[in-house]
Scaffold this motif. Structure first.
Motif, PDB file in Angstrom:
ATOM      1  N   THR A  13     111.293  61.235  19.219  1.00 10.25           N
ATOM      2  CA  THR A  13     109.979  60.774  18.767  1.00 10.25           C
ATOM      3  C   THR A  13     109.989  60.535  17.265  1.00 10.25           C
ATOM      4  O   THR A  13     109.500  59.501  16.793  1.00 10.25           O
ATOM      5  CB  THR A  13     108.884  61.796  19.153  1.00 10.25           C
ATOM      6  OG1 THR A  13     108.905  61.968  20.575  1.00 10.25           O
ATOM      7  CG2 THR A  13     107.513  61.324  18.732  1.00 10.25           C
ATOM      8  N   LYS A  14     110.551  61.441  16.508  1.00  5.44           N
ATOM      9  CA  LYS A  14     110.613  61.284  15.041  1.00  5.44           C
ATOM     10  C   LYS A  14     111.459  60.064  14.659  1.00  5.44           C
ATOM     11  O   LYS A  14     111.082  59.288  13.780  1.00  5.44           O
ATOM     12  CB  LYS A  14     111.195  62.548  14.371  1.00  5.44           C
ATOM     13  CG  LYS A  14     110.305  63.757  14.462  1.00  5.44           C
ATOM     14  CD  LYS A  14     109.046  63.563  13.638  1.00  5.44           C
ATOM     15  CE  LYS A  14     108.118  64.735  13.796  1.00  5.44           C
ATOM     16  NZ  LYS A  14     106.710  64.366  13.661  1.00  5.44           N
ATOM     17  N   GLU A  17     109.514  56.946  15.499  1.00  6.00           N
ATOM     18  CA  GLU A  17     108.385  56.770  14.564  1.00  6.00           C
ATOM     19  C   GLU A  17     108.876  56.096  13.284  1.00  6.00           C
ATOM     20  O   GLU A  17     108.230  55.178  12.773  1.00  6.00           O
ATOM     21  CB  GLU A  17     107.724  58.116  14.226  1.00  6.00           C
ATOM     22  CG  GLU A  17     106.804  58.633  15.299  1.00  6.00           C
ATOM     23  CD  GLU A  17     106.242  60.014  14.983  1.00  6.00           C
ATOM     24  OE1 GLU A  17     106.657  60.651  13.974  1.00  6.00           O
ATOM     25  OE2 GLU A  17     105.372  60.460  15.756  1.00  6.00           O
ATOM     26  N   ARG A  18     110.020  56.548  12.767  1.00  2.00           N
ATOM     27  CA  ARG A  18     110.595  55.916  11.568  1.00  2.00           C
ATOM     28  C   ARG A  18     110.984  54.466  11.861  1.00  2.00           C
ATOM     29  O   ARG A  18     110.783  53.585  11.035  1.00  2.00           O
ATOM     30  CB  ARG A  18     111.806  56.710  11.076  1.00  2.00           C
ATOM     31  CG  ARG A  18     111.442  57.988  10.353  1.00  2.00           C
ATOM     32  CD  ARG A  18     112.631  58.606   9.620  1.00  2.00           C
ATOM     33  NE  ARG A  18     113.755  58.926  10.489  1.00  2.00           N
ATOM     34  CZ  ARG A  18     113.885  60.046  11.186  1.00  2.00           C
ATOM     35  NH1 ARG A  18     112.965  60.981  11.114  1.00  2.00           N
ATOM     36  NH2 ARG A  18     114.942  60.252  11.946  1.00  2.00           N
ATOM     37  N   CYS A  20     109.608  52.456  13.972  1.00  2.00           N
ATOM     38  CA  CYS A  20     108.385  51.640  14.049  1.00  2.00           C
ATOM     39  C   CYS A  20     107.698  51.509  12.694  1.00  2.00           C
ATOM     40  O   CYS A  20     107.028  50.506  12.435  1.00  2.00           O
ATOM     41  CB  CYS A  20     107.407  52.232  15.063  1.00  2.00           C
ATOM     42  SG  CYS A  20     107.961  52.083  16.757  1.00  2.00           S
ATOM     43  N   ALA A  21     107.847  52.503  11.839  1.00  2.00           N
ATOM     44  CA  ALA A  21     107.209  52.463  10.527  1.00  2.00           C
ATOM     45  C   ALA A  21     107.916  51.478   9.596  1.00  2.00           C
ATOM     46  O   ALA A  21     107.296  50.921   8.689  1.00  2.00           O
ATOM     47  CB  ALA A  21     107.193  53.856   9.906  1.00  2.00           C
ATOM     48  N   HIS A  50     102.736  58.013  23.059  1.00  4.58           N
ATOM     49  CA  HIS A  50     102.489  58.689  21.772  1.00  4.58           C
ATOM     50  C   HIS A  50     102.426  57.658  20.637  1.00  4.58           C
ATOM     51  O   HIS A  50     101.539  57.706  19.788  1.00  4.58           O
ATOM     52  CB  HIS A  50     103.586  59.724  21.504  1.00  4.58           C
ATOM     53  CG  HIS A  50     103.628  60.196  20.082  1.00  4.58           C
ATOM     54  ND1 HIS A  50     102.726  61.100  19.575  1.00  4.58           N
ATOM     55  CD2 HIS A  50     104.455  59.869  19.054  1.00  4.58           C
ATOM     56  CE1 HIS A  50     102.995  61.304  18.291  1.00  4.58           C
ATOM     57  NE2 HIS A  50     104.044  60.581  17.957  1.00  4.58           N
ATOM     58  N   LEU A  51     103.384  56.723  20.624  1.00  6.83           N
ATOM     59  CA  LEU A  51     103.428  55.711  19.559  1.00  6.83           C
ATOM     60  C   LEU A  51     102.177  54.837  19.566  1.00  6.83           C
ATOM     61  O   LEU A  51     101.651  54.481  18.505  1.00  6.83           O
ATOM     62  CB  LEU A  51     104.678  54.841  19.716  1.00  6.83           C
ATOM     63  CG  LEU A  51     106.018  55.535  19.503  1.00  6.83           C
ATOM     64  CD1 LEU A  51     107.163  54.622  19.898  1.00  6.83           C
ATOM     65  CD2 LEU A  51     106.178  56.011  18.070  1.00  6.83           C
ATOM     66  N   GLU A  54      99.162  56.941  18.313  1.00  9.76           N
ATOM     67  CA  GLU A  54      99.249  57.207  16.869  1.00  9.76           C
ATOM     68  C   GLU A  54      99.298  55.914  16.049  1.00  9.76           C
ATOM     69  O   GLU A  54      99.510  55.949  14.840  1.00  9.76           O
ATOM     70  CB  GLU A  54     100.490  58.062  16.564  1.00  9.76           C
ATOM     71  CG  GLU A  54     100.454  59.450  17.175  1.00  9.76           C
ATOM     72  CD  GLU A  54      99.339  60.311  16.608  1.00  9.76           C
ATOM     73  OE1 GLU A  54      99.111  60.275  15.379  1.00  9.76           O
ATOM     74  OE2 GLU A  54      98.682  61.011  17.412  1.00  9.76           O
ATOM     75  N   TYR A  56     101.527  53.592  15.859  1.00  7.81           N
ATOM     76  CA  TYR A  56     102.829  53.114  15.379  1.00  7.81           C
ATOM     77  C   TYR A  56     103.188  51.812  16.087  1.00  7.81           C
ATOM     78  O   TYR A  56     103.957  51.005  15.574  1.00  7.81           O
ATOM     79  CB  TYR A  56     103.939  54.140  15.682  1.00  7.81           C
ATOM     80  CG  TYR A  56     103.979  55.313  14.747  1.00  7.81           C
ATOM     81  CD1 TYR A  56     104.615  55.212  13.512  1.00  7.81           C
ATOM     82  CD2 TYR A  56     103.402  56.524  15.095  1.00  7.81           C
ATOM     83  CE1 TYR A  56     104.670  56.294  12.648  1.00  7.81           C
ATOM     84  CE2 TYR A  56     103.456  57.616  14.241  1.00  7.81           C
ATOM     85  CZ  TYR A  56     104.084  57.490  13.017  1.00  7.81           C
ATOM     86  OH  TYR A  56     104.137  58.565  12.163  1.00  7.81           O
TER      87      TYR A  56
END
Length: 161
Positions: A13-14, A17-18, A20-21, A50-51, A54, A56
């Motif tokens: 997930t982390k 997230e990076r 997608c960011a 989750h993405l 949030e 993302y």
């Protein structure tokens, strides 16, 4: 295949997230990346949910960004943008919304600039050959048939071709 350690749900997930960011991503890219990370389908669904929750991952935002970028930077026409968005499984609604990001006046100016520049590069050929080469070039880049042929006729009249 080289050994790679299995990612836990929180590690994956982390990482994603990076991912997608860094820039806008579509669902297809994210799912593909998670599969590369050897995540199981249930984990992929959970991470994607989750993405989205949030913010993302947002397909409409991706489609708008994609359309603006490809038009401004690569000088693609609407047909090419539509084709590429469809390849990424973007919905018809989001494709239409994305195309509204392109200003009509800018669209016409870009076609004019692109056509004149390319016409100037075509030297030592017959008029018919130049017309075909220019049409092929613009059509490949996704410009609409009628706009391309109208532009070629205009360039002929203005003696740019």
């Amino acid at each position: 295949m080289p050994f790679s350690h299995a990612n836990t749900l929180s590690e994956a997930t982390k990482k994603i997230e990076r991912y997608c960011a860094y820039r806008e991503r579509c669902h297809k890219e994210v799912v593909s990346k998670l599969k590369e990370m050897h995540m199981i389908p249930e984990a992929i669904d959970q991470i994607v949910a989750h993405l989205i929750s949030e913010n993302y991952l947002n397909e409409e935002r991706f489609a708008k960004s994609f359309a603006r970028g490809k038009f401004i930077i690569k000088k693609w026409g609407r047909n090419r943008i539509i084709r590429e968005l469809k390849l990424r499984n973007i919905s018809r609604y989001n494709i239409q919304t994305a195309l509204q990001e392109i200003d009509e006046e800018d669209y016409q100016k870009t076609l004019d600039t692109l056509a004149k520049k390319r016409a100037g590069q075509l030297t030592g050929k017959s008029i018919q050959e130049k017309q075909k080469k220019l049409a092929d070039y613009l059509l490949y880049r996704g410009w609409e048939n009628q706009l391309v042929y109208d532009k070629i006729q205009t360039l002929l009249k203005e003696h740019h071709l």
